[in-house]
Design a protein around this motif. Sequence first.
Motif, mmCIF file in Angstrom:
data_model
loop_
_atom_site.group_PDB
_atom_site.id
_atom_site.type_symbol
_atom_site.label_atom_id
_atom_site.label_comp_id
_atom_site.label_asym_id
_atom_site.label_seq_id
_atom_site.Cartn_x
_atom_site.Cartn_y
_atom_site.Cartn_z
ATOM 1 N N GLY A 142 26.432 43.780 42.783
ATOM 2 C CA GLY A 142 26.889 44.831 42.299
ATOM 3 C C GLY A 142 27.921 45.025 42.558
ATOM 4 O O GLY A 142 28.580 46.550 42.174
ATOM 5 N N ALA A 143 29.296 43.884 42.839
ATOM 6 C CA ALA A 143 30.876 44.064 42.370
ATOM 7 C C ALA A 143 31.134 44.596 41.048
ATOM 8 O O ALA A 143 31.170 45.833 40.835
ATOM 9 N N LEU A 144 30.202 44.128 40.116
ATOM 10 C CA LEU A 144 29.420 44.712 38.571
ATOM 11 C C LEU A 144 29.760 46.244 38.376
ATOM 12 O O LEU A 144 30.253 46.805 37.983
ATOM 13 N N GLU A 145 28.604 46.324 39.390
ATOM 14 C CA GLU A 145 27.960 47.872 38.728
ATOM 15 C C GLU A 145 28.946 48.851 39.618
ATOM 16 O O GLU A 145 28.733 50.198 38.877
ATOM 17 N N ARG A 146 29.858 48.343 40.680
ATOM 18 C CA ARG A 146 30.473 49.134 41.209
ATOM 19 C C ARG A 146 32.255 50.000 40.567
ATOM 20 O O ARG A 146 32.480 50.885 40.723
ATOM 21 N N VAL A 147 32.002 49.100 39.395
ATOM 22 C CA VAL A 147 33.752 48.479 38.786
ATOM 23 C C VAL A 147 33.318 49.225 37.203
ATOM 24 O O VAL A 147 33.601 49.419 36.219
ATOM 25 N N ARG A 148 32.014 49.861 36.759
ATOM 26 C CA ARG A 148 31.071 49.503 35.163
ATOM 27 C C ARG A 148 31.818 50.877 34.958
ATOM 28 O O ARG A 148 32.084 51.744 35.851
ATOM 29 N N LEU B 189 57.863 58.195 38.966
ATOM 30 C CA LEU B 189 56.625 57.440 39.175
ATOM 31 C C LEU B 189 56.337 56.759 37.853
ATOM 32 O O LEU B 189 57.063 57.182 36.491
ATOM 33 N N GLU B 190 56.292 55.287 38.028
ATOM 34 C CA GLU B 190 56.006 54.130 36.787
ATOM 35 C C GLU B 190 54.611 54.283 36.860
ATOM 36 O O GLU B 190 53.920 53.392 37.650
ATOM 37 N N LEU B 191 54.079 54.299 36.075
ATOM 38 C CA LEU B 191 52.725 54.097 35.507
ATOM 39 C C LEU B 191 52.342 52.224 34.861
ATOM 40 O O LEU B 191 52.668 52.180 33.298
ATOM 41 N N THR B 192 51.318 51.856 34.892
ATOM 42 C CA THR B 192 51.078 50.472 34.813
ATOM 43 C C THR B 192 49.403 50.249 33.980
ATOM 44 O O THR B 192 48.886 51.451 35.053
ATOM 45 N N GLY B 193 49.653 49.697 33.148
ATOM 46 C CA GLY B 193 47.669 49.314 33.243
ATOM 47 C C GLY B 193 47.384 50.049 31.732
ATOM 48 O O GLY B 193 48.813 51.004 30.424
ATOM 49 N N PRO B 194 46.051 50.264 31.034
ATOM 50 C CA PRO B 194 44.920 49.907 32.193
ATOM 51 C C PRO B 194 45.208 48.105 32.729
ATOM 52 O O PRO B 194 45.094 47.842 31.512
ATOM 53 N N TRP B 195 45.002 47.997 33.878
ATOM 54 C CA TRP B 195 44.511 46.449 34.362
ATOM 55 C C TRP B 195 43.160 46.487 34.354
ATOM 56 O O TRP B 195 41.929 47.259 34.430
ATOM 57 N N PRO B 196 42.121 45.341 34.401
ATOM 58 C CA PRO B 196 40.980 45.224 34.986
ATOM 59 C C PRO B 196 40.683 45.817 36.499
ATOM 60 O O PRO B 196 42.185 45.179 37.048
ATOM 61 N N PRO B 197 39.878 45.612 37.075
ATOM 62 C CA PRO B 197 40.340 46.124 38.438
ATOM 63 C C PRO B 197 40.214 45.103 39.498
ATOM 64 O O PRO B 197 39.810 44.929 40.821
ATOM 65 N N TYR B 198 41.310 44.647 39.731
ATOM 66 C CA TYR B 198 41.199 43.122 40.574
ATOM 67 C C TYR B 198 41.211 43.874 41.708
ATOM 68 O O TYR B 198 41.214 43.400 42.988
ATOM 69 N N ASN B 199 42.002 45.833 42.349
ATOM 70 C CA ASN B 199 42.145 45.645 43.046
ATOM 71 C C ASN B 199 41.145 46.020 44.452
ATOM 72 O O ASN B 199 41.178 45.853 45.457
ATOM 73 N N PHE B 200 39.663 45.857 43.342
ATOM 74 C CA PHE B 200 38.720 46.698 43.978
ATOM 75 C C PHE B 200 37.383 46.334 43.245
ATOM 76 O O PHE B 200 36.054 46.658 43.325
ATOM 77 N N VAL B 201 37.696 44.862 43.839
ATOM 78 C CA VAL B 201 36.548 44.234 43.883
ATOM 79 C C VAL B 201 36.261 43.113 44.706
ATOM 80 O O VAL B 201 35.154 42.576 45.320
ATOM 81 N N GLU B 202 36.613 43.457 46.025
ATOM 82 C CA GLU B 202 36.267 42.631 47.549
ATOM 83 C C GLU B 202 35.181 43.027 47.716
ATOM 84 O O GLU B 202 34.769 44.220 47.685
ATOM 85 N N VAL B 203 34.384 42.611 48.131
ATOM 86 C CA VAL B 203 33.066 41.776 48.831
ATOM 87 C C VAL B 203 32.828 41.431 50.167
ATOM 88 O O VAL B 203 33.870 40.865 50.733
ATOM 89 N N GLU B 204 31.845 42.309 50.942
ATOM 90 C CA GLU B 204 31.523 41.616 53.032
ATOM 91 C C GLU B 204 31.217 40.329 52.250
ATOM 92 O O GLU B 204 30.311 40.513 51.951
ATOM 93 N N ARG B 205 32.185 39.349 52.818
ATOM 94 C CA ARG B 205 30.932 38.434 52.512
ATOM 95 C C ARG B 205 29.758 38.270 54.129
ATOM 96 O O ARG B 205 30.127 38.448 54.785
#
Lengths: 111, 263
Positions: free
Chosen positions: B122-128, B247-263
């Motif tokens: 599911g986490a992979l699906e969300r950042v696909r 404003l300073e733009l960085t990236g593209p990054w892997p989605p480090y900030n968007f993969v936390e999940v409800e455990r």
Amino acid sequence: MNAQGRGAGLPAVYGGREPAQLADVLERVLDKGIVIAGDIQINLLDIELLTIKLRLLVASADKAREMGIDWWQNDPFLSGRGQNGLEDRVKRLEREAGLGERDPEENERQR
Amino acid sequence: VTAPATPPDAATAWYVYGIVPADTPDELFEAVRGVSGSPVAVLRTRDVGAVLGRVPLSQFDGDALAENLRDAAWLEAGVRAHDAVLEAALGAGGVVPFRFGTVYRSDEHVRSMLGAERMLVGALERVRGRIELGVKGYLAAPAPPPPSAGGGEQSPGRRYLEERQRERRAAEDEEARRARTADEVHARLAALADDARANPLQPAEASGRAEPMFLNAAYLVARDHEDEFRQAVADVGDGFGADGVSLELTGPWPPYNFVEVER
């Protein structure tokens, strides 16, 4: 490092990323990303991260405190540290109030 | 199920960088070297692939790890290599970054983790098809207030107190202006992204900038919209430019900030 490998084999759009600043990499790789139980657990991060972050991000913690920089005290990951942070806060407040050099007990009586 | 090159022996372990779709080719990682300089491969199950490489167990076991984590050079090399592998993984359909230092003793242990952690799918699906872009905002200090006028009647003590009070009020105003600007800029950019996070600000020593940082945010953006988002950051920066915002733009990054999940 790994400069020679960057971007090779990727779509062109990913070839040109500027070398990232260490602070940006650190906050992502150490604080973000999914936490999955491994065979070897870096529980140590909980204990060590404050020290590591301070050393790498802030040249001198004392200097930072003088400048009023206290970001790590607002960092949810680090705020659990408790004692040291609290002590620093108290010291700074005392300094601001001009009580820094005095005996703590005397400070108590003054309040 | 493909097994990557050489399985770990007693002296090495698998370091897992993250999760990619099962159809991700190994060639994507041909040019990149991971933590400890080792090559990177994909270990696949039916649903997902684990991006991994060998590391010496001696560097990640017990006291040695604690020692290494205190070594700034070791840690910098490690986190940069971790990031470089995941940056290469951006070439896949999607990538779920793992936190630094996720290590397994054998192929079987990696496979059983992949089997047990069903939420990874599911986490992979969300950042696909999505990337993370970082935006750091800096706010130049306003011109210093004019020196207090006259006050010849006042005692030096009273003048001093009023001066201090004025300074304190100016600092409070500046803090409020910073917070307001952060809210406005973040709201505008978040409206254009699939997801958004505002993170703790970095100190001047870390940012390398003289002006104080007022925003340290990350945005999840569809790859197809990257150019659009970059343009929007430039436009918002221009719009606030008169207020001393840059404003300073960085990236593209892997989605480090968007993969936390409800455990």
